[in-house]
Write a protein that holds these residues in place. Structure first.
Motif, PDB file in Angstrom:
ATOM      1  N   TYR A 254       0.828  -1.206   0.000  1.00  0.00           N
ATOM      2  CA  TYR A 254       0.000   0.000   0.000  1.00  0.00           C
ATOM      3  C   TYR A 254       0.865   1.261   0.000  1.00  0.00           C
ATOM      4  O   TYR A 254       0.552   2.240  -0.686  1.00  0.00           O
ATOM      5  CB  TYR A 254      -0.940  -0.009   1.199  1.00  0.00           C
ATOM      6  N   ARG A 255       1.961   1.249   0.755  1.00  0.00           N
ATOM      7  CA  ARG A 255       2.871   2.403   0.740  1.00  0.00           C
ATOM      8  C   ARG A 255       3.471   2.595  -0.651  1.00  0.00           C
ATOM      9  O   ARG A 255       3.613   3.728  -1.125  1.00  0.00           O
ATOM     10  CB  ARG A 255       3.993   2.209   1.773  1.00  0.00           C
ATOM     11  N   ARG A 256       3.814   1.487  -1.295  1.00  0.00           N
ATOM     12  CA  ARG A 256       4.390   1.559  -2.640  1.00  0.00           C
ATOM     13  C   ARG A 256       3.392   2.184  -3.615  1.00  0.00           C
ATOM     14  O   ARG A 256       3.773   2.988  -4.481  1.00  0.00           O
ATOM     15  CB  ARG A 256       4.787   0.149  -3.083  1.00  0.00           C
ATOM     16  N   MET A 257       2.131   1.831  -3.485  1.00  0.00           N
ATOM     17  CA  MET A 257       1.108   2.416  -4.348  1.00  0.00           C
ATOM     18  C   MET A 257       1.015   3.929  -4.137  1.00  0.00           C
ATOM     19  O   MET A 257       0.986   4.702  -5.103  1.00  0.00           O
ATOM     20  CB  MET A 257      -0.243   1.762  -4.082  1.00  0.00           C
ATOM     21  N   ILE A 258       0.993   4.352  -2.874  1.00  0.00           N
ATOM     22  CA  ILE A 258       0.902   5.783  -2.577  1.00  0.00           C
ATOM     23  C   ILE A 258       2.073   6.534  -3.192  1.00  0.00           C
ATOM     24  O   ILE A 258       1.913   7.583  -3.842  1.00  0.00           O
ATOM     25  CB  ILE A 258       0.854   6.018  -1.048  1.00  0.00           C
ATOM     26  N   ARG A 259       3.297   6.022  -2.991  1.00  0.00           N
ATOM     27  CA  ARG A 259       4.486   6.708  -3.505  1.00  0.00           C
ATOM     28  C   ARG A 259       4.464   6.788  -5.037  1.00  0.00           C
ATOM     29  O   ARG A 259       4.804   7.818  -5.616  1.00  0.00           O
ATOM     30  CB  ARG A 259       5.754   5.982  -3.043  1.00  0.00           C
ATOM     31  N   LYS A 260       4.077   5.702  -5.688  1.00  0.00           N
ATOM     32  CA  LYS A 260       4.044   5.706  -7.152  1.00  0.00           C
ATOM     33  C   LYS A 260       2.968   6.663  -7.665  1.00  0.00           C
ATOM     34  O   LYS A 260       3.189   7.408  -8.632  1.00  0.00           O
ATOM     35  CB  LYS A 260       3.791   4.294  -7.677  1.00  0.00           C
TER      36      LYS A 260
END
Length: 289
Positions: A254-260
């Protein structure tokens, strides 16, 4: 479901009360007063009282903390936690009225300092105006064939109450699609009011409003909306329920999605908001309500 209820639903009220009574009975068996228990926890005595009387649906974390503070072993802790998890954002039921899961969100919003949210379809609940929230709850009421308007009005008020956290020393990131601004779930004038509110909130130093332009395809599939709390817990919106996860592999994804998605955001959020503000005002003028 960016669709606060501190009050349990009728379908779950009995079990919530039973859980509260069991916690109160456990406390009394240990000869601990409510004040003494509060002193052992980062929790107020009034909150403990609301949990014990069944006035609120406690988080599994709160229940676990209470039971551990009462010097119970892991087996007892696990038993109480499982009971709490059945009440808190797990499973689905068409008997649950609109807004039920607001209590789940409020608990985490109050205890967290960093909150990150991805909402592909609707304005995040913490940023909704009363008119927009009313339209959202009304739409979900239709989905659930639920027509208690008093409860719907109460849910709108509770949603606005939740928004007090925006003015506390917390940091927020809200990521949405441009289509959220276009989706006219409310009347044109309510949509214009909502976008004006987004402009105001985006100007706050503790709020980062991220918008992915319509011509940009999200790097990852849009999927369900979700909110991450202090990199420790995520609540994931599903049409009829909310899923809670604390698994590191899920939180990392989920953090990776936010950053991308932040990388794909428009560089001029205010210009995009002004564009849609003008659009909804024009729609209001040509079709007055």
């Amino acid at each position: 479901m960016s669709g606060t209820s501190d009050v349990p639903t009728a379908a779950r009220a009995d079990e919530t009360r039973r859980l509260g009574l069991a916690l109160a009975a456990l406390r009394r068996r240990q000869k601990v007063t409510g004040k003494q228990l509060a002193d052992r926890l980062p929790m107020s005595q009034s909150k403990i009282s609301r949990i014990e009387t069944g006035a609120v649906i406690p988080t599994p974390e709160d229940v676990e903390a209470i039971v551990r503070a009462l010097d119970q072993d892991d087996e007892v802790v696990a038993k109480f936690r499982r009971r709490a998890e059945t009440q808190f954002g797990l499973g689905s039921s068409t008997e649950e009225p609109v807004g039920h899961f607001q209590s789940a969100y409020q608990e985490y919003e109050q205890r967290s300092t960093v909150i990150e949210s991805w909402q592909p379809d609707l304005v995040p609940g913490l940023l909704q105006t009363s008119g927009y929230a009313r339209a959202v709850f009304t739409r979900f009421a239709d989905l659930f064939e639920y027509d208690n308007m008093i409860t719907l009005v109460d849910q709108v008020a509770r949603r606005l109450e939740r928004q007090r956290v925006l003015y506390e020393e917390k940091r927020f990131t809200f990521v949405i699609m441009e289509t959220v601004l276009r989706y006219a779930i409310a009347t044109p004038i309510e949509m214009a009011t909502q976008i004006e509110h987004l402009q105001k909130m985006a100007a706050r130093p503790n709020i980062n409003l991220v918008i992915i332009p319509g011509e940009v395809d999200p790097f990852y599939p849009r999927g369900h909306g979700f909110t991450i709390f202090d990199d420790a817990t995520a609540l994931v919106d599903i049409a009829t329920s909310v899923h809670r996860t604390q698994r590191p592999i899920h939180l990392a994804a989920y953090r990776r999605m936010i950053r991308k998605f932040e990388e794909q955001a428009t560089p001029d959020t205010d210009a995009l908001l002004r564009e849609y503000l003008d659009r909804h005002i024009k729609l209001h003028r040509v079709s007055p309500e």
